[in-house]
Design an enzyme around this catalytic site. Structure first.
Site, PDB file in Angstrom:
ATOM      1  N   ASN A   1     -10.418  -0.355   0.243  1.00  0.00           N
ATOM      2  CA  ASN A   1     -11.416  -0.856   1.194  1.00  0.00           C
ATOM      3  C   ASN A   1     -11.020  -0.655   2.645  1.00  0.00           C
ATOM      4  OD1 ASN A   1      -9.484  -2.985   0.247  1.00  0.00           O
ATOM      5  ND2 ASN A   1     -10.357  -4.129   1.955  1.00  0.00           N
ATOM      6  N   TYR A   2      -9.721  -0.601   2.927  1.00  0.00           N
ATOM      7  CA  TYR A   2      -9.251  -0.561   4.307  1.00  0.00           C
ATOM      8  C   TYR A   2      -8.955   0.865   4.755  1.00  0.00           C
ATOM      9  CZ  TYR A   2      -8.572  -5.206   6.374  1.00  0.00           C
ATOM     10  OH  TYR A   2      -8.765  -6.414   6.981  1.00  0.00           O
TER      11      TYR A   2
ATOM     12  N   HIS B   1      -4.691 -11.756   9.794  1.00  0.00           N
ATOM     13  CA  HIS B   1      -6.127 -11.549   9.957  1.00  0.00           C
ATOM     14  C   HIS B   1      -6.893 -12.790   9.518  1.00  0.00           C
ATOM     15  CE1 HIS B   1      -9.759  -8.627   9.325  1.00  0.00           C
ATOM     16  NE2 HIS B   1     -10.011  -9.598  10.178  1.00  0.00           N
TER      17      HIS B   1
ATOM     18  N   HIS C   1      -5.816 -13.002   5.418  1.00  0.00           N
ATOM     19  CA  HIS C   1      -4.708 -12.229   4.845  1.00  0.00           C
ATOM     20  C   HIS C   1      -3.817 -11.723   5.963  1.00  0.00           C
ATOM     21  CE1 HIS C   1      -8.152  -9.571   5.609  1.00  0.00           C
ATOM     22  NE2 HIS C   1      -7.263  -8.631   5.910  1.00  0.00           N
TER      23      HIS C   1
ATOM     24  N   TYR D   1      -6.487   2.720   7.525  1.00  0.00           N
ATOM     25  CA  TYR D   1      -5.349   2.573   8.422  1.00  0.00           C
ATOM     26  C   TYR D   1      -5.205   3.891   9.181  1.00  0.00           C
ATOM     27  CZ  TYR D   1      -4.205  -1.425   5.460  1.00  0.00           C
ATOM     28  OH  TYR D   1      -4.252  -2.604   4.769  1.00  0.00           O
TER      29      TYR D   1
ATOM     30  N   GLY E   1       3.994   1.755  -1.309  1.00  0.00           N
ATOM     31  CA  GLY E   1       4.622   1.925  -2.610  1.00  0.00           C
ATOM     32  C   GLY E   1       3.660   1.865  -3.776  1.00  0.00           C
TER      33      GLY E   1
ATOM     34  N   VAL F   1      -7.156   3.152   1.924  1.00  0.00           N
ATOM     35  CA  VAL F   1      -6.561   2.503   0.754  1.00  0.00           C
ATOM     36  C   VAL F   1      -7.599   1.532   0.208  1.00  0.00           C
ATOM     37  CG1 VAL F   1      -4.562   1.283  -0.154  1.00  0.00           C
ATOM     38  CG2 VAL F   1      -4.315   2.729   1.875  1.00  0.00           C
TER      39      VAL F   1
ATOM     40  N   GLY G   1       0.155   9.171   1.906  1.00  0.00           N
ATOM     41  CA  GLY G   1      -0.197  10.582   1.891  1.00  0.00           C
ATOM     42  C   GLY G   1      -1.295  10.888   0.892  1.00  0.00           C
TER      43      GLY G   1
ATOM     44  N   ASP H   1       0.788  -1.229   0.000  1.00  0.00           N
ATOM     45  CA  ASP H   1       0.000   0.000   0.000  1.00  0.00           C
ATOM     46  C   ASP H   1       0.822   1.282   0.000  1.00  0.00           C
ATOM     47  OD1 ASP H   1      -2.198  -1.596  -0.052  1.00  0.00           O
ATOM     48  OD2 ASP H   1      -2.797  -1.275   2.019  1.00  0.00           O
TER      49      ASP H   1
ATOM     50  N   TYR I   1       0.263   2.850  -3.668  1.00  0.00           N
ATOM     51  CA  TYR I   1      -0.729   3.925  -3.676  1.00  0.00           C
ATOM     52  C   TYR I   1      -0.229   5.224  -3.024  1.00  0.00           C
ATOM     53  CZ  TYR I   1      -4.009   0.073  -4.595  1.00  0.00           C
ATOM     54  OH  TYR I   1      -4.642  -1.017  -5.125  1.00  0.00           O
TER      55      TYR I   1
END
Length: 704
Positions: free
Chosen positions: A386-387, A605, A438, A389, A305, A384, A310, A303, A307
């Site tokens: 669906n998630y 998870h 995952h 953070y 690298g 990001v 920031g 995520d 997307y």
């Protein structure tokens, strides 16, 4: 310079004016060299080198040149270009323009939106949707994922397909579709499609399960307000991007890739600010899914690298994401046109109660001393796809630093694989809705300083674990154990996996600064949270790209160009970059090498039904704690400040200590003074409480 008023420190992010100036300079250069269809991936500050920053810290006249770094795309003539600009003068000037072959820059927010537009407009995608009874494109959601194990050439995004059942705010993860188009962002078309069920799709799950407030019908009615009241305001001060709080000094910056970055973290001790951290940030994360059924072998995102944390940052909401007296920091980034993209309230600064910091009661007298802990919180939240953070740096009054990542948001769901009745590699969160197991594997880069004015150059790292003494004359009763400390002297020796059964931690030591009593080097220890490393097999592409996640710790000598654990170019990479390449050299990391710690941690998870329709937070992180850095407890000087706003409730007697099960109580004594610790008074029968009752409050009992 482009706008002097926006530039107060060499680490301040580019201003809106500077971003615009860089965009214009790149566009002019591209036009001069006949580059068409220019697309801006990144416009960001090029941070000064560590040597330049240390020189500036000691002498403010040595201001580094103001530079910018850009990634621009011009397909097909020059698909990826790295551009450096000087923005110290009255306008931005291109100083270097270099084409980079064989790489793909991250997928920006505009790239993700473009991928969904391409998919929805594609006739073959619409044909597949029609086979499944879907014709309204406004009710189709296409989640844009980076492509692990690319099925074909191109700048690719794969799209997990979903349906919103009758409402644009319906939770589409309850209605997964069974085909996956792959788009080429350069060609702007679908170039591959996976149809595991061919043209005989399974029945689409149609039961709704929502979290949006307008679609939830039943609410709890017994939740009362809980307010954070700071009548005199917060205890922190902010000067630009410099924060001062409770002896801490912290400088922050924010960029498209790492999001929030900490710089020049120090703690004031006996009138001197002592260095603790030179630079710290989260530099990579891998999210591999454990389903080997095609096409899910491609389901793995990096995520940071892929997307950019920031770019994915939220604009935070007062009273929801943060409580209390809040200072927000805005983020100024760019879009694909080279225009300014501002994220208001991207970073939150506040302080909060953190329970008891320290306490002791003299059981002989009943006198108690207790101080509550307060912590400073710096946070931002990235979505990001669906998630969510949520990233938190915590600073405590005793010199402790904690880092926590709270994971929430949506599970990435899929239909059952062909032939499955029950998922082997996931959990049915609803009928027909499979959420695959995952991992979330994070990597923080820690450039520690620990009382070293050269930014940590003279430090060394050691591993400490507890070890029971063997049977023998030194251990006649079998209770002996010791702390075993081993210096980590090379990159190979410093590739470590923590052993929770032995309480493994790592120390960052400064041999030139010693504790006055122990004579040992002052240090900070890195305490891992524990948990498994990467579960993918060593021969897998996941393990090659995400080598960092196979260990809990790596240590490398400082090099300016070594910033990201999986390398500079992560999207669609095939390994052999970052820590995998650097550590093959097995360089020395002894004192003088300026060691950098790469701490890897995370979660495995195994999905629960309770993680749906939106996931309650799971947490991962680590702690940095002083070891012999201070003479003693640095929180000993926190003043006695009882909280006058606290009230008795729920039947607690006013004027008599409420007797708890252990015979201790907190409350006003019979004479009106504050009683803390051992109970003073009588219980309902009039008998003494716990043998220490004297009927009055102890005027010397202090607490917070």
């Amino acid at each position: 310079m482009v706008k002097a008023s926006s530039y107060g420190h060499p680490l301040d992010a580019l201003s809106a004016e500077e971003i615009t100036a860089c965009s214009k300079a790149c566009s002019a250069y591209a036009e001069q060299h006949e580059f068409d269809a220019l697309r801006f991936n990144v416009i960001s500050l090029k941070e000064p080198t560590k040597a330049e920053l240390l020189a500036y810290k000691s002498d403010r006249s040595k201001t580094p040149s103001r530079k910018a770094y850009c990634i621009v795309q011009s397909f097909p003539k020059s698909p990826v270009n790295e551009v450096y600009l000087d923005v110290s003068g009255s306008k931005a000037t291109v100083t270097s323009w270099k084409q980079v072959d064989g790489v793909e820059p991250l997928a920006s927010p505009d790239d993700c939106l473009l991928a969904e537009q391409i998919a929805k407009a594609d006739p073959k995608v619409r044909e597949q949707l029609k086979l499944r009874g879907v014709t309204d494109m406004d009710l189709v959601a296409c989640d844009p994922w980076s492509v692990h194990m690319v099925p074909c050439e191109g700048r690719l995004i794969q799209l997990w397909m979903y349906y919103r059942n009758g409402d644009p705010d319906d939770n589409h993860y309850a209605h997964p579709l069974d085909f996956i188009p792959v788009v080429d962002l350069n060609l702007k078309k679908v170039v591959h499609m996976d149809k595991p069920h061919q043209d005989k799709p399974p029945k689409m799950p149609m039961e709704n399960y929502n979290y949006h407030h307008k679609l939830v019908n039943e609410w709890r009615t017994d939740l009362k307000p809980l307010n954070v009241d700071q009548p005199k305001g917060p205890s922190f001060q902010v000067e630009g991007n410099l924060i001062k709080w409770q002896k801490w000094q912290i400088r922050t910056s924010f960029n498209y890739r790492e999001g929030l970055v900490l710089h020049n973290v120090g703690y004031e001790d006996q009138g001197k600010v002592r260095a603790v951290v030179h630079r710290a940030s989260l530099v990579e994360m891998a999210v591999p899914y454990g389903d080997p059924n095609a096409p899910f072998q491609r389901k793995c995102a990096f995520d940071v690298g892929d997307y950019g944390l920031g770019f994915c940052a939220n604009s935070l909401a007062l009273g929801c994401d943060c409580l209390g007296h809040i200072k927000y920091f805005d983020a100024v980034l760019n879009d694909s046109k080279g225009e300014v993209m501002e994220i208001p309230k991207a970073v939150c600064l506040h302080e909060e109660d953190a329970g008891v910091l320290w306490k002791h009661m003299d059981y002989r007298t009943g006198h108690a001393e207790v101080r509550r802990s307060r912590r400073l919180v710096l946070s931002f939240i990235s979505t990001v796809v669906n998630y969510e953070y949520a990233f938190y740096w915590y600073f405590y009054q005793d010199g402790t630093i904690k880092y926590e990542i709270k994971l929430t948001g949506e599970l990435s769901t899929n239909p059952l694989s062909f032939g499955e009745e029950s998922p082997e590699y996931g959990t049915l969160v609803m009928e027909g809705v499979n959420a695959q197991h995952h991992q979330h594997m994070f990597c923080a880069r820690l450039d520690m300083a620990v009382d070293d004015q050269e930014g940590g150059k003279g430090l060394y790292v050691s591993e400490v674990h507890a070890e029971a003494l063997p049977e023998g004359p030194k251990n006649p009763y079998g209770n002996g154990f010791i702390a075993v400390e081993t210096p980590l002297t090379s990159e190979a020796k410093a590739a470590r996996v923590a052993d929770g059964s032995k309480g493994t931690y790592w120390k960052v030591n400064n041999p030139t600064s010693r504790h006055p009593s122990t004579g040992k080097p002052v240090a900070f220890k890195l305490i891992p949270q524990g948990g498994p490393t990467l579960l993918a097999k060593p021969y897998s592409l996941i393990a090659k790209r995400g080598l960092f996640a196979t260990k809990h710790l790596w240590v490398t000598p400082h090099k300016e160009e070594e910033r990201y654990a999986a390398g500079d170019w992560v999207l669609q990479a095939e390994g052999s970059a970052g820590l995998e390449e650097w550590t093959k050299q097995d360089r020395s990391v002894e004192a003088g090498s300026d060691p950098i710690l790469w701490h890897c941690f995370g979660l495995t998870h195994i999905v629960r039904p309770e993680d749906f329709p939106v996931m309650p937070v799971e947490s991962a992180g680590f702690t940095l704690k002083p070891v012999g850095f201070f003479r003693g407890n640095p929180g000993i000087d926190i003043p006695y400040q009882p909280n006058a706003a606290s009230k008795l409730c729920c039947g607690s007697a006013n004027g008599q200590a409420r007797v708890e099960a252990n015979g201790q109580a907190n409350g006003p004594g019979a004479n009106g003074s504050s009683v803390n610790g051992q109970a003073h008074g009588h219980n309902a029968s009039g008998s003494p409480v716990n043998g220490h009752a004297n009927g009055h409050g102890d005027d010397h009992s202090n607490g917070v």
